[in-house]
Design a protein around this motif. Structure first.
Motif, PDB file in Angstrom:
ATOM      1  N   ARG A 132      13.724  -7.978 -64.797  1.00  0.00           N
ATOM      2  CA  ARG A 132      14.896  -8.699 -65.295  1.00  0.00           C
ATOM      3  C   ARG A 132      16.108  -8.343 -64.460  1.00  0.00           C
ATOM      4  O   ARG A 132      16.326  -7.195 -64.106  1.00  0.00           O
ATOM      5  CB  ARG A 132      15.182  -8.338 -66.754  1.00  0.00           C
ATOM      6  N   LYS A 133      16.892  -9.346 -64.195  1.00  0.00           N
ATOM      7  CA  LYS A 133      18.122  -9.130 -63.457  1.00  0.00           C
ATOM      8  C   LYS A 133      19.280  -9.579 -64.330  1.00  0.00           C
ATOM      9  O   LYS A 133      19.152 -10.475 -65.136  1.00  0.00           O
ATOM     10  CB  LYS A 133      18.090  -9.910 -62.145  1.00  0.00           C
ATOM     11  N   GLY A 134      20.380  -8.909 -64.166  1.00  0.00           N
ATOM     12  CA  GLY A 134      21.561  -9.230 -64.945  1.00  0.00           C
ATOM     13  C   GLY A 134      22.490  -8.036 -64.964  1.00  0.00           C
ATOM     14  O   GLY A 134      22.375  -7.131 -64.135  1.00  0.00           O
ATOM     15  N   VAL A 188      23.849  -9.769 -69.939  1.00  0.00           N
ATOM     16  CA  VAL A 188      23.812 -11.157 -69.486  1.00  0.00           C
ATOM     17  C   VAL A 188      22.690 -11.265 -68.460  1.00  0.00           C
ATOM     18  O   VAL A 188      22.752 -10.658 -67.400  1.00  0.00           O
ATOM     19  CB  VAL A 188      25.168 -11.586 -68.864  1.00  0.00           C
ATOM     20  N   LYS A 189      21.659 -12.036 -68.824  1.00  0.00           N
ATOM     21  CA  LYS A 189      20.533 -12.220 -67.919  1.00  0.00           C
ATOM     22  C   LYS A 189      20.942 -13.121 -66.774  1.00  0.00           C
ATOM     23  O   LYS A 189      21.651 -14.119 -66.963  1.00  0.00           O
ATOM     24  CB  LYS A 189      19.348 -12.864 -68.633  1.00  0.00           C
ATOM     25  N   GLU A 190      20.465 -12.759 -65.588  1.00  0.00           N
ATOM     26  CA  GLU A 190      20.676 -13.627 -64.423  1.00  0.00           C
ATOM     27  C   GLU A 190      19.735 -14.811 -64.560  1.00  0.00           C
ATOM     28  O   GLU A 190      18.551 -14.655 -64.838  1.00  0.00           O
ATOM     29  CB  GLU A 190      20.358 -12.836 -63.148  1.00  0.00           C
ATOM     30  N   VAL A 191      20.268 -16.008 -64.375  1.00  0.00           N
ATOM     31  CA  VAL A 191      19.465 -17.217 -64.487  1.00  0.00           C
ATOM     32  C   VAL A 191      18.728 -17.415 -63.175  1.00  0.00           C
ATOM     33  O   VAL A 191      19.324 -17.397 -62.091  1.00  0.00           O
ATOM     34  CB  VAL A 191      20.342 -18.451 -64.795  1.00  0.00           C
ATOM     35  N   THR A 192      17.400 -17.580 -63.262  1.00  0.00           N
ATOM     36  CA  THR A 192      16.594 -17.825 -62.073  1.00  0.00           C
ATOM     37  C   THR A 192      16.058 -19.223 -62.114  1.00  0.00           C
ATOM     38  O   THR A 192      15.760 -19.770 -63.169  1.00  0.00           O
ATOM     39  CB  THR A 192      15.424 -16.823 -61.983  1.00  0.00           C
ATOM     40  N   SER A 193      15.959 -19.821 -60.960  1.00  0.00           N
ATOM     41  CA  SER A 193      15.487 -21.208 -60.890  1.00  0.00           C
ATOM     42  C   SER A 193      14.016 -21.263 -60.596  1.00  0.00           C
ATOM     43  O   SER A 193      13.413 -20.457 -60.043  1.00  0.00           O
ATOM     44  CB  SER A 193      16.220 -21.970 -59.790  1.00  0.00           C
TER      45      SER A 193
END
Length: 104
Positions: free
Chosen positions: A88-90, A99-104
């Motif tokens: 998980r990134k954020g 706040v989670k980093e949104v990944t595409s």
């Protein structure tokens, strides 16, 4: 100081000797964990470091015993949780919200 594995086995043996593992269940231990978390919150609020140490230890004891009553291994549970979060990134805001980093 003993390592975690030794302490975990000491806790399980203690709980077995007192009939807790045999006669309790993971729901009862989860309720006990909740009580100990409440004590931790109170200790943090008061700034009482000794009470925080005691509460964290008590929480671990209830988690170990809860896993023993459910025939689970706490380290395995921790490993599974880590596998779910490790990528998980954020970031954590100043308000304590992750706040989670949104990944595409």
């Amino acid at each position: 100081m003993k390592n975690y594995n030794m302490l975990e086995m000491d806790v399980i043996r203690w709980a077995e000797a007192r009939g807790i593992v045999k006669n309790s269940n993971n729901m009862a231990q989860a309720i006990k964990t909740l009580e100990e978390v409440t004590e931790l919150l109170e200790a943090i609020h008061k700034g009482d470091r000794d009470a925080q140490i005691d509460a964290y230890g008590d929480i671990l004891v209830t988690l170990i015993v809860g896993c023993a009553t459910a025939d689970l291994d706490l380290v395995d549970c921790l490993g599974k949780a880590y596998e779910e979060i490790k990528d998980r990134k954020g970031y954590l805001t100043a308000q304590g919200v992750f706040v989670k980093e949104v990944t595409s």
